[in-house]
Motif scaffolding. Structure first.
Motif, mmCIF file in Angstrom:
data_model
loop_
_atom_site.group_PDB
_atom_site.id
_atom_site.type_symbol
_atom_site.label_atom_id
_atom_site.label_comp_id
_atom_site.label_asym_id
_atom_site.label_seq_id
_atom_site.Cartn_x
_atom_site.Cartn_y
_atom_site.Cartn_z
ATOM 1 N N ARG A 1 -50.887 7.168 -47.709
ATOM 2 C CA ARG A 1 -50.543 8.310 -46.858
ATOM 3 C C ARG A 1 -49.225 8.032 -46.150
ATOM 4 O O ARG A 1 -49.046 6.990 -45.531
ATOM 5 N N PRO A 2 -48.279 8.985 -46.236
ATOM 6 C CA PRO A 2 -46.996 8.764 -45.560
ATOM 7 C C PRO A 2 -47.108 8.943 -44.056
ATOM 8 O O PRO A 2 -47.864 9.778 -43.564
ATOM 9 N N PHE A 3 -46.379 8.122 -43.333
ATOM 10 C CA PHE A 3 -46.237 8.287 -41.892
ATOM 11 C C PHE A 3 -44.855 7.797 -41.511
ATOM 12 O O PHE A 3 -44.137 7.217 -42.320
ATOM 13 N N LEU A 4 -44.456 8.062 -40.278
ATOM 14 C CA LEU A 4 -43.109 7.732 -39.824
ATOM 15 C C LEU A 4 -43.089 6.511 -38.934
ATOM 16 O O LEU A 4 -44.017 6.263 -38.174
ATOM 17 N N ARG A 5 -41.990 5.799 -39.030
ATOM 18 C CA ARG A 5 -41.681 4.711 -38.108
ATOM 19 C C ARG A 5 -40.263 4.905 -37.631
ATOM 20 O O ARG A 5 -39.403 5.362 -38.383
ATOM 21 N N LYS A 6 -40.028 4.533 -36.391
ATOM 22 C CA LYS A 6 -38.686 4.612 -35.814
ATOM 23 C C LYS A 6 -37.901 3.361 -36.182
ATOM 24 O O LYS A 6 -38.369 2.234 -35.966
ATOM 25 N N ASP A 7 -36.722 3.546 -36.740
ATOM 26 C CA ASP A 7 -35.838 2.430 -37.102
ATOM 27 C C ASP A 7 -36.550 1.366 -37.922
ATOM 28 O O ASP A 7 -36.171 0.211 -37.907
ATOM 29 N N ASN A 8 -37.626 1.751 -38.596
ATOM 30 C CA ASN A 8 -38.386 0.852 -39.463
ATOM 31 C C ASN A 8 -38.858 -0.403 -38.723
ATOM 32 O O ASN A 8 -38.964 -1.470 -39.291
ATOM 33 N N ASN A 9 -39.138 -0.270 -37.396
ATOM 34 C CA ASN A 9 -39.509 -1.453 -36.615
ATOM 35 C C ASN A 9 -40.978 -1.500 -36.214
ATOM 36 O O ASN A 9 -41.350 -2.273 -35.361
ATOM 37 N N GLY A 10 -41.796 -0.656 -36.818
ATOM 38 C CA GLY A 10 -43.214 -0.723 -36.535
ATOM 39 C C GLY A 10 -43.686 0.202 -35.440
ATOM 40 O O GLY A 10 -44.864 0.214 -35.113
ATOM 41 N N SER A 11 -42.826 0.980 -34.836
ATOM 42 C CA SER A 11 -43.215 1.897 -33.777
ATOM 43 C C SER A 11 -43.650 3.232 -34.387
ATOM 44 O O SER A 11 -42.819 4.032 -34.776
ATOM 45 N N ASP A 12 -44.951 3.444 -34.503
ATOM 46 C CA ASP A 12 -45.452 4.658 -35.127
ATOM 47 C C ASP A 12 -45.209 5.867 -34.232
ATOM 48 O O ASP A 12 -45.332 5.796 -33.027
ATOM 49 N N ILE A 13 -44.876 6.996 -34.845
ATOM 50 C CA ILE A 13 -44.607 8.238 -34.133
ATOM 51 C C ILE A 13 -45.332 9.399 -34.810
ATOM 52 O O ILE A 13 -46.275 9.135 -35.543
ATOM 53 N N PRO A 14 -44.980 10.673 -34.584
ATOM 54 C CA PRO A 14 -45.838 11.786 -34.994
ATOM 55 C C PRO A 14 -46.335 11.756 -36.439
ATOM 56 O O PRO A 14 -45.655 11.277 -37.336
ATOM 57 N N ASP A 15 -47.525 12.315 -36.601
ATOM 58 C CA ASP A 15 -48.076 12.484 -37.943
ATOM 59 C C ASP A 15 -47.213 13.473 -38.706
ATOM 60 O O ASP A 15 -46.638 14.391 -38.124
ATOM 61 N N ILE A 16 -47.146 13.273 -40.020
ATOM 62 C CA ILE A 16 -46.368 14.170 -40.861
ATOM 63 C C ILE A 16 -47.189 14.596 -42.064
ATOM 64 O O ILE A 16 -48.155 13.938 -42.437
ATOM 65 N N SER A 17 -46.773 15.692 -42.640
ATOM 66 C CA SER A 17 -47.302 16.151 -43.915
ATOM 67 C C SER A 17 -46.110 16.574 -44.746
ATOM 68 O O SER A 17 -45.213 17.266 -44.257
ATOM 69 N N ILE A 18 -46.070 16.128 -46.010
ATOM 70 C CA ILE A 18 -44.952 16.413 -46.900
ATOM 71 C C ILE A 18 -45.492 17.108 -48.142
ATOM 72 O O ILE A 18 -46.522 16.715 -48.683
ATOM 73 N N SER A 19 -44.758 18.117 -48.593
ATOM 74 C CA SER A 19 -45.134 18.814 -49.817
ATOM 75 C C SER A 19 -43.872 19.241 -50.550
ATOM 76 O O SER A 19 -42.827 19.453 -49.943
ATOM 77 N N HIS A 20 -43.974 19.357 -51.865
ATOM 78 C CA HIS A 20 -42.881 19.907 -52.649
ATOM 79 C C HIS A 20 -43.459 20.577 -53.884
ATOM 80 O O HIS A 20 -44.487 20.160 -54.414
ATOM 81 N N SER A 21 -42.825 21.668 -54.255
ATOM 82 C CA SER A 21 -43.256 22.412 -55.425
ATOM 83 C C SER A 21 -42.081 23.249 -55.910
ATOM 84 O O SER A 21 -41.373 23.863 -55.097
ATOM 85 N N GLY A 22 -41.880 23.254 -57.199
ATOM 86 C CA GLY A 22 -40.774 24.032 -57.743
ATOM 87 C C GLY A 22 -39.476 23.588 -57.123
ATOM 88 O O GLY A 22 -39.141 22.408 -57.112
ATOM 89 N N GLY A 23 -38.748 24.505 -56.542
ATOM 90 C CA GLY A 23 -37.456 24.195 -55.960
ATOM 91 C C GLY A 23 -37.474 24.016 -54.468
ATOM 92 O O GLY A 23 -36.434 24.125 -53.827
ATOM 93 N N LEU A 24 -38.653 23.744 -53.875
ATOM 94 C CA LEU A 24 -38.760 23.641 -52.417
ATOM 95 C C LEU A 24 -39.404 22.317 -51.995
ATOM 96 O O LEU A 24 -40.254 21.788 -52.695
ATOM 97 N N ALA A 25 -39.003 21.835 -50.833
ATOM 98 C CA ALA A 25 -39.655 20.693 -50.188
ATOM 99 C C ALA A 25 -39.962 21.118 -48.753
ATOM 100 O O ALA A 25 -39.144 21.778 -48.109
ATOM 101 N N ALA A 26 -41.142 20.767 -48.263
ATOM 102 C CA ALA A 26 -41.548 21.151 -46.908
ATOM 103 C C ALA A 26 -42.156 19.954 -46.204
ATOM 104 O O ALA A 26 -42.699 19.053 -46.836
ATOM 105 N N ALA A 27 -42.063 19.973 -44.883
ATOM 106 C CA ALA A 27 -42.704 18.945 -44.068
ATOM 107 C C ALA A 27 -43.065 19.540 -42.723
ATOM 108 O O ALA A 27 -42.425 20.465 -42.233
ATOM 109 N N MET A 28 -44.115 18.970 -42.133
ATOM 110 C CA MET A 28 -44.534 19.345 -40.785
ATOM 111 C C MET A 28 -44.810 18.072 -40.024
ATOM 112 O O MET A 28 -45.380 17.127 -40.549
ATOM 113 N N ALA A 29 -44.352 18.045 -38.784
ATOM 114 C CA ALA A 29 -44.620 16.916 -37.889
ATOM 115 C C ALA A 29 -45.423 17.431 -36.717
ATOM 116 O O ALA A 29 -45.220 18.557 -36.278
#
Length: 148
Positions: free
Chosen positions: A120-148
């Protein structure tokens, strides 16, 4: 579109199809989540043009963490690279908008999309282990979407 000043450093503004903040009290109550949500939809057709201008091998690398660069380099097809990179840019951009709304000052490219043990994808700040908002990623056809 509600880009405002918070995303002035996002170099791919022409990719944005829509961007919305969801901050209604009723939505917060239903989701039992105290913060807003931020959604962005990107057009990968514009991304194709950008890849061609920059050269597909170098496109976007300076906006990715080392771990993200390694993953991107391992993707075999150009189609998959575009979808993956578009989804990551959408997630980072969306999260940066939400974080700014919450009073933090993060630029979108300082966020890294990493994976937990279940993939499951999630975000980190500056790749230093500090977890931040949950995300959801999707892509289909010619579109990519995300929600935080």
């Amino acid at each position: 579109m509600n880009a405002g000043n918070k995303h002035m450093d996002f170099p791919f503004k022409n990719w944005i199809v829509s961007e919305e903040n969801y901050a209604s009290p009723r939505l917060r109550e239903l989701l039992a989540y105290p913060h807003s949500m931020h959604h962005v939809l990107l057009d990968l057709g514009f991304f194709t043009e950008e890849l061609q201008m920059q050269g597909e091998q170098n496109a976007g690398f300076h906006y990715l963490s080392g771990q993200e660069q390694d993953y991107f380099a391992g993707l075999a097809s150009v189609k998959r690279q575009k979808e993956w990179l578009g989804g990551r840019y959408a997630a980072k951009y969306s999260a940066a908008g939400l974080l700014q709304e919450m009073g933090y000052t993060h630029t979108w490219y300082t966020l890294a999309v990493v994976y937990d043990e279940n993939g499951r994808p999630f975000l980190r700040k500056d790749n230093n282990g500090s977890d931040i908002p949950d995300i959801s990623i999707s892509h289909s056809g010619g579109l990519a979407a995300a929600m935080a």
